[in-house]
Enzyme design. Structure first.
Site, PDB file in Angstrom:
ATOM      1  N   ASN A  48       0.909  -1.124  -0.077  1.00  0.00           N
ATOM      2  CA  ASN A  48      -0.159  -0.020   0.060  1.00  0.00           C
ATOM      3  C   ASN A  48       1.027   1.191  -0.114  1.00  0.00           C
ATOM      4  O   ASN A  48       1.542   1.589   1.073  1.00  0.00           O
ATOM      5  CB  ASN A  48      -0.874  -0.008   1.151  1.00  0.00           C
ATOM      6  CG  ASN A  48      -1.597   1.458   1.473  1.00  0.00           C
ATOM      7  OD1 ASN A  48      -2.008   1.945   0.666  1.00  0.00           O
ATOM      8  ND2 ASN A  48      -2.267   1.441   2.458  1.00  0.00           N
TER       9      ASN A  48
ATOM     10  N   LYS B 268       0.002   4.187  -0.249  1.00  0.00           N
ATOM     11  CA  LYS B 268      -0.576   5.276   0.612  1.00  0.00           C
ATOM     12  C   LYS B 268      -0.260   6.635  -0.322  1.00  0.00           C
ATOM     13  O   LYS B 268      -0.340   6.545  -1.465  1.00  0.00           O
ATOM     14  CB  LYS B 268       0.032   5.678   1.768  1.00  0.00           C
ATOM     15  CG  LYS B 268      -0.199   4.402   2.797  1.00  0.00           C
ATOM     16  CD  LYS B 268       0.230   4.527   4.109  1.00  0.00           C
ATOM     17  CE  LYS B 268       0.042   3.025   4.611  1.00  0.00           C
ATOM     18  NZ  LYS B 268       0.136   3.080   6.257  1.00  0.00           N
TER      19      LYS B 268
ATOM     20  N   HIS C 199      -9.274   1.372   5.258  1.00  0.00           N
ATOM     21  CA  HIS C 199      -8.185   1.739   5.832  1.00  0.00           C
ATOM     22  C   HIS C 199      -8.027   2.802   7.068  1.00  0.00           C
ATOM     23  O   HIS C 199      -8.878   3.688   6.916  1.00  0.00           O
ATOM     24  CB  HIS C 199      -6.923   2.072   4.885  1.00  0.00           C
ATOM     25  CG  HIS C 199      -5.710   2.060   5.408  1.00  0.00           C
ATOM     26  ND1 HIS C 199      -4.953   3.136   6.342  1.00  0.00           N
ATOM     27  CD2 HIS C 199      -4.580   1.084   5.080  1.00  0.00           C
ATOM     28  CE1 HIS C 199      -3.930   2.546   6.714  1.00  0.00           C
ATOM     29  NE2 HIS C 199      -3.571   1.428   6.043  1.00  0.00           N
TER      30      HIS C 199
ATOM     31  N   GLU D 286      -6.555   4.783   8.263  1.00  0.00           N
ATOM     32  CA  GLU D 286      -6.056   6.520   7.802  1.00  0.00           C
ATOM     33  C   GLU D 286      -7.308   6.994   7.120  1.00  0.00           C
ATOM     34  O   GLU D 286      -7.467   8.317   7.490  1.00  0.00           O
ATOM     35  CB  GLU D 286      -4.850   6.471   6.903  1.00  0.00           C
ATOM     36  CG  GLU D 286      -3.662   6.074   7.887  1.00  0.00           C
ATOM     37  CD  GLU D 286      -2.276   5.466   7.007  1.00  0.00           C
ATOM     38  OE1 GLU D 286      -2.475   5.595   5.880  1.00  0.00           O
ATOM     39  OE2 GLU D 286      -1.584   4.854   7.693  1.00  0.00           O
TER      40      GLU D 286
ATOM     41  N   GLU E 149      -5.220  -4.825  10.718  1.00  0.00           N
ATOM     42  CA  GLU E 149      -4.068  -3.905  11.060  1.00  0.00           C
ATOM     43  C   GLU E 149      -4.421  -3.137  12.230  1.00  0.00           C
ATOM     44  O   GLU E 149      -5.031  -2.033  12.559  1.00  0.00           O
ATOM     45  CB  GLU E 149      -3.952  -2.879   9.938  1.00  0.00           C
ATOM     46  CG  GLU E 149      -3.831  -3.299   8.826  1.00  0.00           C
ATOM     47  CD  GLU E 149      -3.138  -2.387   7.542  1.00  0.00           C
ATOM     48  OE1 GLU E 149      -1.995  -2.610   7.021  1.00  0.00           O
ATOM     49  OE2 GLU E 149      -3.975  -1.172   7.199  1.00  0.00           O
TER      50      GLU E 149
ATOM     51  N   GLY F   7       3.060   1.931  11.000  1.00  0.00           N
ATOM     52  CA  GLY F   7       4.117   2.755  10.772  1.00  0.00           C
ATOM     53  C   GLY F   7       4.818   3.351  12.231  1.00  0.00           C
ATOM     54  O   GLY F   7       5.621   4.256  12.247  1.00  0.00           O
TER      55      GLY F   7
ATOM     56  N   SER G  43       3.871  -2.468  10.439  1.00  0.00           N
ATOM     57  CA  SER G  43       5.165  -2.532  10.731  1.00  0.00           C
ATOM     58  C   SER G  43       6.036  -3.777  10.372  1.00  0.00           C
ATOM     59  O   SER G  43       6.584  -4.341  10.914  1.00  0.00           O
ATOM     60  CB  SER G  43       5.578  -2.452  12.154  1.00  0.00           C
ATOM     61  OG  SER G  43       5.313  -0.855  12.715  1.00  0.00           O
TER      62      SER G  43
END
Ligand code: 13P
Length: 243
Positions: free
Chosen positions: A8, A10, A91, A93, A161, A167, A206
């Site tokens: 991904n 992003k 997602h 985010e 996730e 991250g 991660s």
């Protein structure tokens, strides 16, 4: 069994950067199924660069309506036309910007209807994780996202996730991910009312070339959704070739 490894990208790359990364990856050879998800504006270009590469294409979002006055949106049909095989939905985010389970549900239905495999993201935040509420939380997300979904013979992908692992350089322990992912698959099949539905569950958060193998050898981890490490060609290749 074949694992599914999806990168991904992003909003990290412009057009030039996306094409350069696609060029660096296109020769990849893996026993796993491998996909990359660039920004929408780069999909056609990346597809052209990948050519006959084994790497499949995916998008990071789609809209549920087929066409019309929906400024700034991209339909599932257009993604299919561009050569996408997958679309990431819900997602964290995007959820942080207001994406709801209801919308994820509508988008998943549109994606399936157009022949795209939805990659539906679920995951709890740190507070819920620490309180031992991960399962209750992801179970709710799954029920809402899959309500009324008819898979038929098609495949559905769920990416687990944990928000705090994304991250952060602090992945969830592989054994813990494995246990939660068995639960996720069973919850998804219950929600679909299909005890043998083709549901693959990926882990994301991660993952890098050093820890990928540890995740992939777990029986309930069908693959990986990679963020940061998917932007580095050599590292992503290593992950993609892990089995
Ligand atoms: P990282 O691999 O950078 O933690 O991101 C995971 C992710 O959000 C993939 O969708």
């Amino acid at each position: 069994m074949k694992k599914l490894i999806i990168g991904n990208w992003k909003m990290n790359l412009g057009l030039k950067g996306s094409l350069a990364l696609a060029r660096a990856l296109k020769g990849l050879k893996s026993k796993n199924e491998v996909g990359v998800c660039p920004s929408d504006f780069a999909l056609a270009g990346v597809k052209a660069v990948l050519g006959k590469s084994q790497i499949k294409l995916g998008a990071q979002n789609c809209f549920w309506e087929a066409s019309g006055a929906y400024t700034g949106q991209t339909s599932a049909a257009s993604l299919k036309e561009l050569g996408c095989a997958y679309v990431i939905l819900g997602h964290s985010e995007l959820r942080a910007l207001g994406e709801s389970c209801r919308r994820v549900n509508l988008k998943a239905k549109a994606a399936l209807a157009r022949g795209l495999t939805p990659v539906i993201c679920v995951g709890e935040d740190w507070t819920k994780y620490k309180a031992g509420k991960s399962r209750a939380f992801v179970s709710g997300q799954i029920k809402r996202a899959l309500a009324g979904l008819k898979l038929g013979g098609k495949q559905l992908v769920i990416a687990y996730e944990p928000l705090w692992a994304i991250g952060s350089g602090r992945p969830l322990q592989a054994e813990a991910a494995d246990a939660t992912q068995a639960f996720i698959k069973s919850e998804a099949r219950k929600a679909l009312k299909q005890s043998r539905a083709a549901v693959a569950v990926l882990y994301g958060g991660s993952v890098n070339a050093a820890n990928a193998k540890n995740f992939l050898r777990q029986g309930n981890i069908d693959g990986l959704l990679i963020g940061g490490a998917s932007l580095k060609a050599q590292e992503f290749k290593k992950i993609a070739e892990t089995h």
